[in-house]
Design an enzyme around this catalytic site. Sequence first.
Site, short mmCIF file in Angstrom:
data_model
loop_
_atom_site.label_atom_id
_atom_site.label_comp_id
_atom_site.label_asym_id
_atom_site.label_seq_id
_atom_site.Cartn_x
_atom_site.Cartn_y
_atom_site.Cartn_z
N ASP A 46 0.85 -1.20 0.00
CA ASP A 46 0.00 0.00 0.00
C ASP A 46 0.89 1.25 0.00
OD1 ASP A 46 -1.60 -2.23 1.45
OD2 ASP A 46 -3.16 -0.72 1.11
N THR A 128 -7.57 -4.10 0.11
CA THR A 128 -6.38 -4.69 0.75
C THR A 128 -6.67 -6.10 1.28
OG1 THR A 128 -5.68 -2.47 1.36
CG2 THR A 128 -4.57 -4.26 2.49
N HIS A 205 -18.21 -4.98 4.76
CA HIS A 205 -18.28 -3.77 3.93
C HIS A 205 -19.63 -3.61 3.25
CE1 HIS A 205 -13.61 -4.04 3.28
NE2 HIS A 205 -13.94 -3.70 4.51
N LYS A 233 -15.18 -3.57 -9.50
CA LYS A 233 -16.64 -3.65 -9.65
C LYS A 233 -17.15 -2.49 -10.50
CE LYS A 233 -17.20 -4.00 -5.02
NZ LYS A 233 -15.91 -4.41 -4.44
P1 AMP Z 1 -14.64 -3.54 -1.11
O1 AMP Z 1 -13.33 -4.07 -1.61
O2 AMP Z 1 -15.60 -3.19 -2.19
O3 AMP Z 1 -15.24 -4.40 -0.04
O4 AMP Z 1 -14.34 -2.13 -0.47
C1 AMP Z 1 -13.20 -1.87 0.27
C2 AMP Z 1 -13.42 -0.61 1.04
O5 AMP Z 1 -14.52 -0.76 1.94
C3 AMP Z 1 -12.28 -0.24 1.93
O6 AMP Z 1 -11.37 0.55 1.21
C4 AMP Z 1 -12.94 0.54 3.06
O7 AMP Z 1 -12.69 1.92 2.96
C5 AMP Z 1 -14.42 0.30 2.85
N1 AMP Z 1 -15.14 -0.02 4.09
C6 AMP Z 1 -14.62 -0.32 5.30
N2 AMP Z 1 -15.62 -0.50 6.22
C7 AMP Z 1 -16.79 -0.30 5.57
C8 AMP Z 1 -18.18 -0.32 5.98
N3 AMP Z 1 -18.54 -0.60 7.24
N4 AMP Z 1 -19.11 -0.03 5.05
C9 AMP Z 1 -18.76 0.24 3.77
N5 AMP Z 1 -17.47 0.27 3.34
C10 AMP Z 1 -16.50 0.01 4.22
#
Ligand code: AMP
Length: 317
Positions: A46, A128, A205, A233
Amino acid sequence: MKPLNHQDLEPIIEAVRLAAALCREVQDHFLVGNEKTDREPVTIADYGSQAIICRAIRQHFPADAIIAEERGDQFLSAVSTTQRETIEGLVSQVLGETVSEADMLSWLDHGRDKEAERTWVIDPIDGTIGFLAKRTYTIAIGVLEHGLAAAAVMGCPGYGDGKIFYAAQGKGYEIPLQGEGIKDVAVAAREGDAVKVVESYESSHADHGSMKQVYLAAGWPDVEPIRLDGQDKYAMVGCGDADLYLRISPKPEYRAKIWDHVAGTVMVTAGGGTVTDESGMPLDFSQGYQLPPSRVVVASNGRIHAQVLDALKRLGF
Ligand code: AMP
Ligand code: MG
């Protein structure tokens, strides 16, 4: 300030290729998860990826501001001295020059807290958790011009054989991560039972259960969403490989980070699609590093957007 065109993005595309090579090297030989103060996962890749991208922005767009996920102070606190030496060595190799810790720190924080007409919004490894699990991740770079999402470069090493998507002035393109050959990209025209849906892999997430309810309410009971990490996505919707990317946070009043959405929003809208919150308003990237509180993001091919918003409304979102 002249709006960026797709040729202006070439040095940043080059930086994304280097960052992707670095990420692959870390993933193959030095993969360790660390934790930041907010308990979010981070790796040396990162920091290395962000340093390479910010270095290129400093070189080619010195007057611009940067809002990026990682910070120099956390580089010093979240990873060990040995890990810092490892990544400094790997960044040196990839760039073909000797990189010191001072270089890393100055690149990581370059352009932070600056006011400018143009702001680069960077997630050096978006997804990540996916990167650590050897699933997909995205090197995501968005550009705001006067607070509006205007251009993007997205490195997607796990997208087929590896792709870079980029967009400027309302047009989207893809090129192989390794090799040549530019293709124009645009959203697909599928609707009804044929829609292809993508969503986050991580249940922390995205509220997969509520999202299923939305697909049902929209009239697609048999849809089988593909789950993946990072902004690939958005790229899938922007290039027509998918029609809907729905994101409902498990947390009410969640404030999303703009580096998770600017690049992706540009790719979808450049391809002719639509990105909004639950009320149909475009995402507001003008308020600093966070979006206003909202659980929902809808990115679609445009054609099915009203249907999804209507389903959300009927379900009380
Ligand atoms: P994804 O890979 O689509 O699951 O998204 C990754 C991103 O989700 C990370 O970079 C975080 O900033 C974000 N994230 C972390 N916690 C949450 C949450 N509770 N709701 C929505 N997004 C989140
Ligand atoms: Mg992210």
